[in-house]
Design a protein around this motif. Structure first.
Motif: not given
Length: 419
Positions: A72-73, A113-114, A116-117, A120, A288, A313, A316
């Motif tokens: 998703n990113f 930030h990235l 952390y993403r 996940l 979040d 977090g 999906d």
């Protein structure tokens, strides 16, 4: 990607020996003097790559920039260059021992930030990297899902249709398919008129034989086009009106004979000595966070225990739903129940739990754990239930707090509806 398994089909063996003997199909090039078959296969490979995603395990085969592994990113060119400056080109270089993300390394290169993403993104606890199809919800490839992936890519490169609602209405008309096709060809000026035939180099008389003066082009069909569309729309509206009237009459007859069921009792009681576990998850993108809710009831609809928690977090949806089932079945096993019915409003997860074979979903490890725990029961059934039958678990997932054991007083009214 280091070890290339030998293909089983002779046709594939021939293609591999000729075009990619020392690499995989995903890395193969067009080659010298390629056949039409090979050109067509490589053309379809673009759609395959666009609709696929890697499920990470040991990550020896996944390249950071070239392969699709993020959920998703995407990372920007600046982030890829920062990783390459450190000599990091494969996912395995971002992992620690034990198949976990190296968060200090990610933070130092990409920021908090990235990092952390990326943390996940789930990692498979067992097995090797898995190349999965992401063009469908169940991650199983089909020609239909590949068509929509290719169509989406085509629409991004072409001018958008200015009348999407109009054409949706045309395709839904209750008329023979040949009439719909004719209307589409009229709307796109692709009928075999003499004017269009002349543009394609076909020699023909351009004068219209009826009037003898004008060219036979799309303008001659404008009046007939408008009348035909008007008549079809009127017929559709009339048919819808008659259908609604019939439904109202049938509904009134059912009410007259007492066939209407109470809207409060949707949830079905389990058999005696059997317990029913209802699970649901909720995602709060603006916070979040995501919530889990599960409740176990007996054949008298009495709440035996419930669990609800709030996690950090944004996973999906399939992973969240599977994690909720894992939480509930673990509680049921700890309580010593022998017969259990597990209900969820996620049809995708329920089908995956009832299916044998490799799981291509991001929640692969959780699905395997749930199946393993289910073997400890005398009877364990996974069943789908609509959201209206899963209200109590849904309400628990939306509490935005943590709790265990007792049902919150605010939800007693929902639980009492099923007594």
């Amino acid at each position: 990607m280091e070890n290339h398994p030998k293909p089983r089909l002779s046709t594939v063996q021939v293609l591999k020996a000729k075009y990619f003997p020392f690499s995989t199909f995903l890395e193969a090039n067009l080659g010298n003097n390629p056949s039409l078959v090979w050109r067509s296969i490589l053309y379809g490979r673009e759609t395959l790559l666009k609709g696929s995603i890697w499920r990470i395990a040991n990550s020896d085969s996944i390249r950071i920039r070239e392969d699709n592994w993020l959920h998703n990113f995407n990372l920007s060119s600046r982030h890829f260059e920062a990783l390459q400056e450190r000599g990091i080109r494969r996912i395995s270089q971002l992992l620690e021992e034990g198949r976990t993300w190296n968060l200090p390394l990610l933070r130092s290169i990409l920021g908090n930030h990235l990092a952390y993403r990326i943390s996940l993104v789930p990692i498979r606890a067992t097995g090797s990297d898995l190349f999965a199809w992401s063009g469908s919800k169940d991650n199983v490839f089909s020609v239909r899902s590949a068509y929509f992936v290719a169509l989406e890519g085509l629409q991004q490169n072409t001018v958008r249709n200015p009348f999407p609602l109009f054409w949706n209405l045309i395709w839904k008309l209750d008329v023979p398919p040949k009439i719909k096709l004719f209307l589409w060809r009229v709307g796109h000026q692709s009928l075999a008129t003499r004017d269009n035939l002349g543009k394609r180099g076909i020699t023909c008389v351009l004068e219209y034989p009826v009037c003898g003066s004008a060219r036979k082009n799309q303008a001659h069909l404008n009046k007939a086009w408008k009348e035909l569309i008007s008549n079809l729309l009127c017929a559709t509206v009339l048919a819808a009106r008659n259908c609604i009237i019939d439904l109202i009459q049938v509904s009134s007859q059912q009410n007259q004979f007492g066939h209407r069921q109470s809207s409060n009792r949707h949830w079905i009681l389990p058999p005696e000595s059997t317990f029913k576990l209802n699970c649901d998850a909720a995602v709060y993108a603006h916070l979040d966070k995501w919530g889990l809710g599960s409740v176990i009831r007996d054949h008298n609809a009495s709440v035996i225990c419930c669990q609800y928690s709030l996690q950090d977090g944004i996973p999906d949806i399939p992973l969240a739903e599977a994690a909720t089932i894992l939480q509930g079945i673990s509680a049921a096993l700890s309580a010593g129940f022998e017969r259990l019915i597990i209900e969820s409003d996620s049809l995708l997860i329920v089908n995956e739990l009832n299916r044998s074979g490799t799981c291509f979903l991001s929640c692969h490890d959780i699905i395997c754990k749930v199946k393993q725990l289910a073997r400890n029961f005398v009877s364990c059934i996974f069943a789908y239930t609509p959201r209206s039958n899963n209200r109590l678990a849904h309400s628990l997932a939306n509490l935005r707090s943590n709790g265990n054991g007792r049902l919150p007083s605010s939800l007693y009214s929902i639980a009492l509806l099923y007594r």
